[in-house]
Design a protein around this motif. Structure first.
Motif, mmCIF file in Angstrom:
data_model
loop_
_atom_site.group_PDB
_atom_site.id
_atom_site.type_symbol
_atom_site.label_atom_id
_atom_site.label_comp_id
_atom_site.label_asym_id
_atom_site.label_seq_id
_atom_site.Cartn_x
_atom_site.Cartn_y
_atom_site.Cartn_z
ATOM 1 N N ILE A 1 21.630 73.323 -2.538
ATOM 2 C CA ILE A 1 21.366 72.672 -1.252
ATOM 3 C C ILE A 1 22.535 71.740 -0.956
ATOM 4 N N ARG A 2 23.212 72.000 0.185
ATOM 5 C CA ARG A 2 24.384 71.199 0.550
ATOM 6 C C ARG A 2 24.216 70.662 1.971
ATOM 7 N N PRO A 3 23.671 69.451 2.094
ATOM 8 C CA PRO A 3 23.517 68.861 3.428
ATOM 9 C C PRO A 3 24.807 68.213 3.913
ATOM 10 N N ASP A 4 24.962 68.167 5.230
ATOM 11 C CA ASP A 4 25.985 67.338 5.852
ATOM 12 C C ASP A 4 25.333 65.969 6.043
ATOM 13 N N LEU A 5 25.865 64.933 5.395
ATOM 14 C CA LEU A 5 25.303 63.604 5.568
ATOM 15 C C LEU A 5 25.472 63.132 7.008
ATOM 16 N N ARG A 6 24.689 62.147 7.387
ATOM 17 C CA ARG A 6 24.695 61.591 8.743
ATOM 18 C C ARG A 6 26.122 61.354 9.245
ATOM 19 N N GLY A 7 26.425 61.897 10.430
ATOM 20 C CA GLY A 7 27.730 61.700 11.045
ATOM 21 C C GLY A 7 28.832 62.590 10.508
ATOM 22 N N HIS A 8 28.498 63.547 9.651
ATOM 23 C CA HIS A 8 29.481 64.458 9.072
ATOM 24 C C HIS A 8 29.107 65.895 9.438
ATOM 25 N N GLY A 9 30.116 66.727 9.639
ATOM 26 C CA GLY A 9 29.867 68.143 9.919
ATOM 27 C C GLY A 9 28.936 68.334 11.097
ATOM 28 N N SER A 10 27.860 69.072 10.869
ATOM 29 C CA SER A 10 26.906 69.380 11.945
ATOM 30 C C SER A 10 25.719 68.422 12.001
ATOM 31 N N SER A 11 25.716 67.377 11.184
ATOM 32 C CA SER A 11 24.664 66.350 11.247
ATOM 33 C C SER A 11 25.165 65.210 12.137
ATOM 34 N N ILE A 12 25.233 65.507 13.407
ATOM 35 C CA ILE A 12 25.822 64.594 14.376
ATOM 36 C C ILE A 12 24.881 63.424 14.650
ATOM 37 N N SER A 13 25.444 62.233 14.648
ATOM 38 C CA SER A 13 24.683 61.032 14.955
ATOM 39 C C SER A 13 25.641 59.967 15.452
ATOM 40 N N ASP A 14 25.152 59.119 16.340
ATOM 41 C CA ASP A 14 25.958 57.976 16.762
ATOM 42 C C ASP A 14 25.308 56.677 16.311
ATOM 43 N N GLU A 15 24.331 56.794 15.407
ATOM 44 C CA GLU A 15 23.642 55.616 14.872
ATOM 45 C C GLU A 15 24.156 55.321 13.470
ATOM 46 N N TYR A 16 24.915 54.237 13.351
ATOM 47 C CA TYR A 16 25.519 53.875 12.065
ATOM 48 C C TYR A 16 25.213 52.430 11.661
ATOM 49 N N GLU A 17 24.281 51.795 12.373
ATOM 50 C CA GLU A 17 24.005 50.387 12.105
ATOM 51 C C GLU A 17 23.569 50.148 10.658
ATOM 52 N N ASN A 18 22.701 50.986 10.125
ATOM 53 C CA ASN A 18 22.224 50.907 8.742
ATOM 54 C C ASN A 18 22.560 52.212 8.042
ATOM 55 N N PHE A 19 23.847 52.551 8.018
ATOM 56 C CA PHE A 19 24.274 53.878 7.578
ATOM 57 C C PHE A 19 23.706 54.291 6.224
ATOM 58 N N PHE A 20 23.836 53.453 5.205
ATOM 59 C CA PHE A 20 23.433 53.868 3.866
ATOM 60 C C PHE A 20 21.919 53.989 3.739
ATOM 61 N N GLU A 21 21.199 53.055 4.321
ATOM 62 C CA GLU A 21 19.743 53.130 4.299
ATOM 63 C C GLU A 21 19.258 54.340 5.094
ATOM 64 N N ASP A 22 19.817 54.549 6.279
ATOM 65 C CA ASP A 22 19.434 55.694 7.109
ATOM 66 C C ASP A 22 19.813 57.015 6.441
ATOM 67 N N SER A 23 20.974 57.047 5.770
ATOM 68 C CA SER A 23 21.388 58.263 5.067
ATOM 69 C C SER A 23 20.402 58.615 3.964
ATOM 70 N N ALA A 24 19.897 57.600 3.269
ATOM 71 C CA ALA A 24 18.907 57.831 2.219
ATOM 72 C C ALA A 24 17.619 58.394 2.816
ATOM 73 N N LYS A 25 17.188 57.812 3.922
ATOM 74 C CA LYS A 25 15.985 58.320 4.595
ATOM 75 C C LYS A 25 16.205 59.757 5.070
ATOM 76 N N ASP A 26 17.388 60.019 5.635
ATOM 77 C CA ASP A 26 17.721 61.373 6.091
ATOM 78 C C ASP A 26 17.599 62.364 4.946
ATOM 79 N N LEU A 27 18.154 61.994 3.807
ATOM 80 C CA LEU A 27 18.140 62.879 2.646
ATOM 81 C C LEU A 27 16.714 63.129 2.171
ATOM 82 N N ALA A 28 15.916 62.077 2.079
ATOM 83 C CA ALA A 28 14.521 62.230 1.663
ATOM 84 C C ALA A 28 13.755 63.114 2.650
#
Length: 113
Positions: A42-69
């Motif tokens: 399983i190879r996800p594109d993390l938030r804001g990378h590749g095809s996981s487009i996002s313009d929300e970066y205020e809490n990048f690491f916390e949001d990235s963890a939630k995205d992954l979960a």
């Protein structure tokens, strides 16, 4: 946010988390080819990378963890092995948050790059 994710192979789920300069498809290519015979890779594109487009970066690491979960839950794969490098591994917030639910945890592997 459900992350854009490439899934190949069969077996125990193995999640590769890419560096900050790559995407799920471009990082860990050789490892994915090697493990797809014995694991579900399983190879996800993390938030804001590749095809996981996002313009929300205020809490990048916390949001990235939630995205992954959320993505792991969406894939309905249960417990996973996590392998991360640089952004994907060195950022403890991503791994700690993603591993919070005990039923989604197997073995985290971190590499400092």
């Amino acid at each position: 946010m459900i992350l854009h994710t490439d899934v190949t192979g069969q077996g125990a789920p193995l999640v590769f988390l890419h560096t900050g300069l790559q995407t799920g498809l471009t990082d860990f290519e050789q490892q994915a080819d090697f493990f797809k015979g014995t694991h579900q890779v399983i190879r996800p594109d993390l938030r804001g990378h590749g095809s996981s487009i996002s313009d929300e970066y205020e809490n990048f690491f916390e949001d990235s963890a939630k995205d992954l979960a959320e993505t792991i839950e969406h894939l309905e794969v249960g417990a996973v092995h996590l392998v991360g490098c640089s952004l994907g591994g060195d950022r403890g917030a991503i791994l700690r948050k993603a591993l919070s639910p005990p039923d989604q945890k197997r073995h985290p592997v971190r590499d400092h790059a």
